[in-house]
Design a protein around this motif. Structure first.
Motif, PDB file in Angstrom:
ATOM      1  N   PRO A 134       6.439 -24.759 -35.606  1.00 31.80           N
ATOM      2  CA  PRO A 134       6.259 -26.073 -34.973  1.00 31.80           C
ATOM      3  C   PRO A 134       7.605 -26.784 -34.843  1.00 31.80           C
ATOM      4  CG  PRO A 134       4.690 -25.750 -36.778  1.00 31.80           C
ATOM      5  CD  PRO A 134       5.697 -24.655 -36.891  1.00 31.80           C
ATOM      6  N   THR A 156       4.870 -25.412 -30.533  1.00 32.21           N
ATOM      7  CA  THR A 156       5.794 -24.484 -31.177  1.00 32.21           C
ATOM      8  C   THR A 156       7.091 -24.498 -30.388  1.00 32.21           C
ATOM      9  OG1 THR A 156       5.160 -22.563 -29.852  1.00 32.21           O
ATOM     10  CG2 THR A 156       3.875 -23.003 -31.862  1.00 32.21           C
ATOM     11  N   ARG A 184      16.201 -28.938 -34.044  1.00 32.55           N
ATOM     12  CA  ARG A 184      15.432 -29.484 -32.914  1.00 32.55           C
ATOM     13  C   ARG A 184      16.317 -29.718 -31.705  1.00 32.55           C
ATOM     14  NH1 ARG A 184      12.738 -32.635 -36.836  1.00 32.55           N
ATOM     15  NH2 ARG A 184      14.051 -34.430 -36.351  1.00 32.55           N
ATOM     16  N   GLU A 218      11.082 -36.722 -25.358  1.00 35.05           N
ATOM     17  CA  GLU A 218       9.681 -37.017 -25.599  1.00 35.05           C
ATOM     18  C   GLU A 218       9.168 -36.203 -26.791  1.00 35.05           C
ATOM     19  OE1 GLU A 218       7.374 -36.452 -22.125  1.00 35.05           O
ATOM     20  OE2 GLU A 218       8.572 -37.811 -20.888  1.00 35.05           O
ATOM     21  N   SER A 219       8.171 -36.725 -27.440  1.00 36.81           N
ATOM     22  CA  SER A 219       7.618 -36.061 -28.621  1.00 36.81           C
ATOM     23  C   SER A 219       7.113 -34.655 -28.285  1.00 36.81           C
ATOM     24  CB  SER A 219       6.477 -36.895 -29.198  1.00 36.81           C
ATOM     25  OG  SER A 219       5.833 -36.195 -30.240  1.00 36.81           O
ATOM     26  N   ALA A 220       7.441 -33.725 -29.178  1.00 40.40           N
ATOM     27  CA  ALA A 220       6.955 -32.349 -29.017  1.00 40.40           C
ATOM     28  C   ALA A 220       5.893 -32.043 -30.068  1.00 40.40           C
ATOM     29  CB  ALA A 220       8.122 -31.375 -29.135  1.00 40.40           C
ATOM     30  N   SER A 221       5.215 -33.080 -30.518  1.00 42.50           N
ATOM     31  CA  SER A 221       4.210 -32.939 -31.584  1.00 42.50           C
ATOM     32  C   SER A 221       3.147 -31.911 -31.208  1.00 42.50           C
ATOM     33  CB  SER A 221       3.557 -34.293 -31.855  1.00 42.50           C
ATOM     34  OG  SER A 221       2.591 -34.181 -32.873  1.00 42.50           O
ATOM     35  N   GLY A 222       2.928 -30.968 -32.119  1.00 46.56           N
ATOM     36  CA  GLY A 222       1.891 -29.956 -31.902  1.00 46.56           C
ATOM     37  C   GLY A 222       2.356 -28.733 -31.154  1.00 46.56           C
ATOM     38  N   ASP A 227       8.116 -29.859 -34.964  1.00 43.26           N
ATOM     39  CA  ASP A 227       8.148 -30.934 -35.954  1.00 43.26           C
ATOM     40  C   ASP A 227       8.647 -30.463 -37.320  1.00 43.26           C
ATOM     41  OD1 ASP A 227       7.168 -32.655 -34.073  1.00 43.26           O
ATOM     42  OD2 ASP A 227       5.083 -32.501 -34.727  1.00 43.26           O
ATOM     43  N   ALA A 228       8.594 -29.155 -37.580  1.00 46.36           N
ATOM     44  CA  ALA A 228       8.980 -28.629 -38.893  1.00 46.36           C
ATOM     45  C   ALA A 228      10.477 -28.340 -38.986  1.00 46.36           C
ATOM     46  CB  ALA A 228       8.188 -27.355 -39.195  1.00 46.36           C
TER      47      ALA A 228
END
Length: 281
Positions: free
Chosen positions: A136, A93, A145, A87-91, A138-139
């Motif tokens: 983050p 750390t 990741r 699942e997205s870990a957007s936002g 996302d970075a």
């Protein structure tokens, strides 16, 4: 020793059975890899064993107990799963994402304890992601990741870790990095690793035990020597493989293969075989 096994497992969606009367044993403290063509039920099997989806009939037994009757938090202390597409870990750390692995141990308002923070730092350290703790998610690169997601699974402190195609979308270097990490966890911490892989040579190189599936049924289950053979690969993938030895590990490896054409995919026919590489041009 076997702590985890299935007995007569049937899994399906609506009226269609994906996995059929499947009985498989997962060797404890070993690396087990599940291989097979697309749509054969590999991911479905992992999801059923970890209770992400329900099965129609049969049983999944862990430590002598039917997992369908197991308390959710108690089960989450025994097995962790890293899905094919997390699942997205957007936002979030890195540290925040890994802290989610402590959910089975949280009580009340879910505040992290000193023990939780120690385990999180340990999981980051083991996976080589400690320097990313405040960055983050996302970075990060794809390989970074993936190691962070593995750190989250480690933070659950489970003996068994399931991974659905952990090398998907990674380049060759990052694939090797992730697989070597999983091998290290198995060898140094005796974690039982169960993963789905598409690359046959990676399966042979890193697995102690391989399960080959086709059409929701087991074609062959055993050591890499027993499964990575010309006959088994013909039955599972409909290919005529040339099997050699890896010069570094001396394990079997698929050097090249042709696609078998004809009505009966389990047998060679009078139709000529052709090289997959050549067909791409």
């Amino acid at each position: 020793m076997v702590r985890l096994y299935t007995d007569g497992l049937n899994i399906g969606y609506s009226e269609r059975l994906i996995v059929k009367d499947l009985s498989v044993q997962i060797p404890d403290k070993k690396i087990t890899t599940i291989i097979g063509p697309n749509g054969c039920g590999k991911s479905t099997l992992l999801k059923a064993i970890t209770r992400i989806i329900s099965h129609q009939s049969g049983t999944v037994i862990l430590d002598g107990e039917n997992i369908s009757k197991e308390n959710t938090k108690l089960l989450a202390k025994k097995m962790a799963i890293l899905p094919q597409t997390p699942e997205s870990a957007s936002g979030l750390t890195v540290g925040e994402l890994v802290s989610y692995g402590r959910f089975p141990y949280q009580k009340g308002f879910g505040r992290l304890t000193k023990k939780d923070y120690e385990v999180i730092d340990w999981a980051l350290d083991v996976t080589g992601t400690k320097d990313f703790k405040y960055r983050p998610v996302d970075a990060l690169s794809g390989g970074q990741r993936q190691r962070v997601w593995i750190a989250m699974a480690l933070a659950q402190e489970t003996d068994i870790i399931f991974l659905d195609e952990p090398t998907t979308y990674l380049d060759m270097a990052h694939q090797l990095e992730v697989l070597e990490l999983l091998q290290k966890l198995n060898q140094e911490q005796e974690r039982t690793i169960v993963m789905v892989l598409h690359d046959l040579n990676q399966a042979a190189r890193f697995a102690d035990h391989i399960v080959a599936l086709k059409d929701g049924e087991i074609v062959k289950s055993g050591s890499y020597e027993e499964v990575i053979t010309q006959d088994v690969l013909r039955k599972v993938f409909n290919i005529d493989a040339v099997i050699g030895r890896d010069p570094r590990t001396n394990k079997p490896m698929c050097i090249t293969y042709n696609l078998l054409k004809g009505v009966n995919q389990h047998e060679e026919t009078i139709d000529p075989v052709y090289d997959l590489a050549a067909s791409a041009y």
